[in-house]
Enzyme design. Structure first.
Site, PDB file in Angstrom:
ATOM      1  N   ASP A   1       0.857  -1.190   0.000  1.00  0.00           N
ATOM      2  CA  ASP A   1       0.000   0.000   0.000  1.00  0.00           C
ATOM      3  C   ASP A   1       0.889   1.235   0.000  1.00  0.00           C
ATOM      4  O   ASP A   1       2.039   1.184   0.444  1.00  0.00           O
ATOM      5  CB  ASP A   1      -0.914   0.014   1.237  1.00  0.00           C
ATOM      6  CG  ASP A   1      -2.215   0.767   0.992  1.00  0.00           C
ATOM      7  OD1 ASP A   1      -3.292   0.143   0.933  1.00  0.00           O
ATOM      8  OD2 ASP A   1      -2.153   2.020   0.839  1.00  0.00           O
TER       9      ASP A   1
ATOM     10  N   ASP B   1       4.051   2.713  -4.424  1.00  0.00           N
ATOM     11  CA  ASP B   1       3.123   3.475  -5.248  1.00  0.00           C
ATOM     12  C   ASP B   1       2.955   2.643  -6.512  1.00  0.00           C
ATOM     13  O   ASP B   1       3.906   2.475  -7.285  1.00  0.00           O
ATOM     14  CB  ASP B   1       3.712   4.854  -5.565  1.00  0.00           C
ATOM     15  CG  ASP B   1       2.801   5.666  -6.472  1.00  0.00           C
ATOM     16  OD1 ASP B   1       1.855   5.084  -7.047  1.00  0.00           O
ATOM     17  OD2 ASP B   1       3.041   6.882  -6.612  1.00  0.00           O
ATOM     18  N   VAL B   2       1.767   2.115  -6.718  1.00  0.00           N
ATOM     19  CA  VAL B   2       1.569   1.159  -7.811  1.00  0.00           C
ATOM     20  C   VAL B   2       1.680   1.787  -9.205  1.00  0.00           C
ATOM     21  O   VAL B   2       1.660   1.078 -10.206  1.00  0.00           O
ATOM     22  CB  VAL B   2       0.220   0.404  -7.691  1.00  0.00           C
ATOM     23  CG1 VAL B   2       0.243  -0.591  -6.557  1.00  0.00           C
ATOM     24  CG2 VAL B   2      -0.951   1.373  -7.583  1.00  0.00           C
TER      25      VAL B   2
ATOM     26  N   ASN C   1      -5.248  -4.696  -6.873  1.00  0.00           N
ATOM     27  CA  ASN C   1      -6.535  -4.173  -6.411  1.00  0.00           C
ATOM     28  C   ASN C   1      -6.539  -2.684  -6.084  1.00  0.00           C
ATOM     29  O   ASN C   1      -7.597  -2.057  -6.086  1.00  0.00           O
ATOM     30  CB  ASN C   1      -6.920  -5.011  -5.163  1.00  0.00           C
ATOM     31  CG  ASN C   1      -7.961  -4.356  -4.318  1.00  0.00           C
ATOM     32  OD1 ASN C   1      -9.136  -4.373  -4.673  1.00  0.00           O
ATOM     33  ND2 ASN C   1      -7.553  -3.765  -3.196  1.00  0.00           N
TER      34      ASN C   1
ATOM     35  N   TYR D   1     -12.720   6.689 -14.391  1.00  0.00           N
ATOM     36  CA  TYR D   1     -12.822   5.461 -13.596  1.00  0.00           C
ATOM     37  C   TYR D   1     -13.429   4.342 -14.438  1.00  0.00           C
ATOM     38  O   TYR D   1     -12.904   3.232 -14.517  1.00  0.00           O
ATOM     39  CB  TYR D   1     -13.688   5.733 -12.350  1.00  0.00           C
ATOM     40  CG  TYR D   1     -13.823   4.550 -11.419  1.00  0.00           C
ATOM     41  CD1 TYR D   1     -12.929   4.375 -10.367  1.00  0.00           C
ATOM     42  CD2 TYR D   1     -14.841   3.611 -11.575  1.00  0.00           C
ATOM     43  CE1 TYR D   1     -13.043   3.295  -9.504  1.00  0.00           C
ATOM     44  CE2 TYR D   1     -14.967   2.526 -10.726  1.00  0.00           C
ATOM     45  CZ  TYR D   1     -14.062   2.382  -9.686  1.00  0.00           C
ATOM     46  OH  TYR D   1     -14.181   1.302  -8.837  1.00  0.00           O
TER      47      TYR D   1
ATOM     48  N   LYS E   1     -11.578   0.864 -15.728  1.00  0.00           N
ATOM     49  CA  LYS E   1     -12.031  -0.478 -15.356  1.00  0.00           C
ATOM     50  C   LYS E   1     -12.344  -1.322 -16.597  1.00  0.00           C
ATOM     51  O   LYS E   1     -12.143  -2.539 -16.602  1.00  0.00           O
ATOM     52  CB  LYS E   1     -13.235  -0.392 -14.416  1.00  0.00           C
ATOM     53  CG  LYS E   1     -12.916   0.273 -13.071  1.00  0.00           C
ATOM     54  CD  LYS E   1     -11.794  -0.438 -12.330  1.00  0.00           C
ATOM     55  CE  LYS E   1     -11.574   0.102 -10.923  1.00  0.00           C
ATOM     56  NZ  LYS E   1     -10.473  -0.588 -10.222  1.00  0.00           N
TER      57      LYS E   1
HETATM   58  N1  LIG Z   1     -15.772   0.134  -3.018  1.00  0.00           N
HETATM   59  C1  LIG Z   1     -16.512  -0.158  -4.063  1.00  0.00           C
HETATM   60  O1  LIG Z   1     -17.732   0.041  -4.052  1.00  0.00           O
HETATM   61  C2  LIG Z   1     -15.875  -0.768  -5.286  1.00  0.00           C
HETATM   62  C3  LIG Z   1     -16.686  -1.324  -6.272  1.00  0.00           C
HETATM   63  C4  LIG Z   1     -16.085  -1.886  -7.398  1.00  0.00           C
HETATM   64  C5  LIG Z   1     -14.704  -1.869  -7.522  1.00  0.00           C
HETATM   65  N2  LIG Z   1     -13.952  -1.303  -6.530  1.00  0.00           N
HETATM   66  C6  LIG Z   1     -12.502  -1.314  -6.715  1.00  0.00           C
HETATM   67  O2  LIG Z   1     -11.931  -2.092  -5.677  1.00  0.00           O
HETATM   68  C7  LIG Z   1     -10.620  -1.638  -5.379  1.00  0.00           C
HETATM   69  C8  LIG Z   1     -10.501  -1.365  -3.909  1.00  0.00           C
HETATM   70  O3  LIG Z   1     -11.479  -0.428  -3.539  1.00  0.00           O
HETATM   71  P1  LIG Z   1     -11.821  -0.078  -2.025  1.00  0.00           P
HETATM   72  O4  LIG Z   1     -13.210   0.415  -1.994  1.00  0.00           O
HETATM   73  O5  LIG Z   1     -11.417  -1.192  -1.155  1.00  0.00           O
HETATM   74  O6  LIG Z   1     -10.850   1.192  -1.841  1.00  0.00           O
HETATM   75  P2  LIG Z   1     -10.179   1.827  -0.537  1.00  0.00           P
HETATM   76  O7  LIG Z   1     -10.040   3.277  -0.827  1.00  0.00           O
HETATM   77  O8  LIG Z   1     -10.887   1.407   0.709  1.00  0.00           O
HETATM   78  O9  LIG Z   1      -8.717   1.154  -0.542  1.00  0.00           O
HETATM   79  C9  LIG Z   1      -7.810   1.392  -1.574  1.00  0.00           C
HETATM   80  C10 LIG Z   1      -6.399   1.227  -1.032  1.00  0.00           C
HETATM   81  O10 LIG Z   1      -5.490   1.470  -2.128  1.00  0.00           O
HETATM   82  C11 LIG Z   1      -4.423   2.275  -1.649  1.00  0.00           C
HETATM   83  N3  LIG Z   1      -3.857   3.040  -2.765  1.00  0.00           N
HETATM   84  C12 LIG Z   1      -4.404   4.115  -3.407  1.00  0.00           C
HETATM   85  N4  LIG Z   1      -3.554   4.589  -4.322  1.00  0.00           N
HETATM   86  C13 LIG Z   1      -2.436   3.805  -4.276  1.00  0.00           C
HETATM   87  C14 LIG Z   1      -1.204   3.803  -4.975  1.00  0.00           C
HETATM   88  N5  LIG Z   1      -0.937   4.711  -5.919  1.00  0.00           N
HETATM   89  N6  LIG Z   1      -0.302   2.855  -4.677  1.00  0.00           N
HETATM   90  C15 LIG Z   1      -0.549   1.930  -3.710  1.00  0.00           C
HETATM   91  N7  LIG Z   1      -1.697   1.893  -2.997  1.00  0.00           N
HETATM   92  C16 LIG Z   1      -2.624   2.825  -3.278  1.00  0.00           C
HETATM   93  C17 LIG Z   1      -5.036   3.169  -0.606  1.00  0.00           C
HETATM   94  O11 LIG Z   1      -4.046   3.681   0.283  1.00  0.00           O
HETATM   95  C18 LIG Z   1      -6.038   2.221   0.074  1.00  0.00           C
HETATM   96  O12 LIG Z   1      -5.451   1.551   1.173  1.00  0.00           O
HETATM   97  C19 LIG Z   1     -10.391  -0.421  -6.276  1.00  0.00           C
HETATM   98  O13 LIG Z   1      -9.705  -0.801  -7.446  1.00  0.00           O
HETATM   99  C20 LIG Z   1     -11.805   0.026  -6.603  1.00  0.00           C
HETATM  100  O14 LIG Z   1     -11.874   0.734  -7.809  1.00  0.00           O
HETATM  101  C21 LIG Z   1     -14.493  -0.761  -5.432  1.00  0.00           C
END
Ligand SMILES: NC(=O)c1ccc[n+]([C@@H]2O[C@H](COP(=O)([O-])OP(=O)(O)OC[C@H]3O[C@@H](n4cnc5c(N)ncnc54)[C@H](O)[C@@H]3O)[C@@H](O)[C@H]2O)c1
Length: 266
Positions: free
Chosen positions: A44, A65-66, A92, A165, A169
């Protein structure tokens, strides 16, 4: 895991790299994969959250940083050097910032930032995970499983647009399909996970403030509620494990039926 969750140990002796492990779906998945016996590398950008996830799951924290190629390469190298294999890559990490909105108002900077974090990152993570899985397949006959987080918006349009976004995706979905096809005979499966809306703290807060906004979305969900992160994590554990040995290049929807619905129950 709840008290009712059956104890599953499908991932003993596997190493799993989870990006975005500090929060939400990534955190729930790190917990689930660890509970199934995997050695989890919690990656993370957020040091505090990532370290906490690693401590809780008995895994290793790597700050990354991904969007940075060198850092992603180092992430997978560290996983391999620490644990001796890279068996599972859950790519993810993602963002959904408010500046990314309708195409009419979204600027190029916001567009590019979301593409970098959501799509370029998945390209980098796959690029740097694949060599370890290919080598392992050559040596042992066991390849690996890559799960890339896309979204239900990769297959459905929304009038409440977040244009970059959605496009990112869609890219994750198409790239995962192609990689799944390309590497299938090297023991590597690549699937795109497409979650529906998840009950994260951010979403809860947003919808508590704006019930109309929540209602506009909930009406499209046949089951009548959003997902819990643990329900998404359970799907990732399945895709990561040999239980899904014939699931490849799939658009793996975990959306409560949203993508299949026309008229939902009242
Ligand atoms: N929450 C939803 O409703 C939902 C629905 C469909 C898809 N998603 C996808 O699921 C994934 C996770 O979502 P979530 O809701 O758990 O998000 P979240 O914001 O709770 O967690 C995301 C994590 O990614 C980390 N992150 C952000 N930018 C980063 C970077 N550049 N390098 C490394 N780490 C980084 C953040 O610090 C955080 O810990 C995402 O790809 C999101 O698009 C989420």
């Amino acid at each position: 895991m709840t008290d009712q969750t059956p104890v599953c140990r499908r991932l003993v002796d596997r190493t799993a790299v989870v990006t975005g492990a500090g929060s939400g779906i990534g955190l729930a998945t790190a917990r689930r994969l660890a509970s199934e016996g995997a050695r989890v590398v919690c990656a993370d950008i957020d040091e505090v959250a990532g370290k906490a996830a690693a401590a809780e799951t008995g895994g290793l924290f790597v700050q990354v940083d991904v969007t940075d190629s060198d850092q992603v390469e180092a992430l997978y190298r560290t996983a391999f050097e620490t644990y001796g294999s890279v068996d599972i890559a859950f790519n993810n990490a993602g963002i959904s910032p408010p500046e990314d909105d309708s195409i009419l108002t979204t600027g190029l900077d916001a567009w590019k930032r979301v593409q970098e974090v959501n799509l370029t990152s998945v390209y980098l993570c796959c690029k740097h995970a694949l060599p370890y899985m290919r080598d392992q397949f050559e040596r042992t006959g066991r390849g690996g499983s890559i799960v890339n987080t896309a979204s239900f918006v990769a297959v459905l349009g929304a009038a409440t647009s977040q244009i970059s976004y959605t496009a990112s995706k869609g890219g994750v979905l198409a790239m995962s399909r192609e990689l799944g096809v390309q590497f299938a005979r090297e023991g590597i499966r690549v699937n795109a996970l497409c979650p529906g809306p998840v009950n994260t703290p951010l979403l809860k807060e947003l919808f508590a403030k704006d019930p109309e906004r929540a209602a506009r979305r909930l009406v499209h969900v046949p089951v009548g509620r959003f997902a819990e992160p643990e329900e998404i994590a359970a799907a990732v554990a399945f895709l990561a494990s040999d239980d899904s040995s014939f699931v490849n290049a799939a658009e793996f929807l975990v959306d409560g039926g949203i993508a299949g619905a026309y008229v939902t129950p009242v």
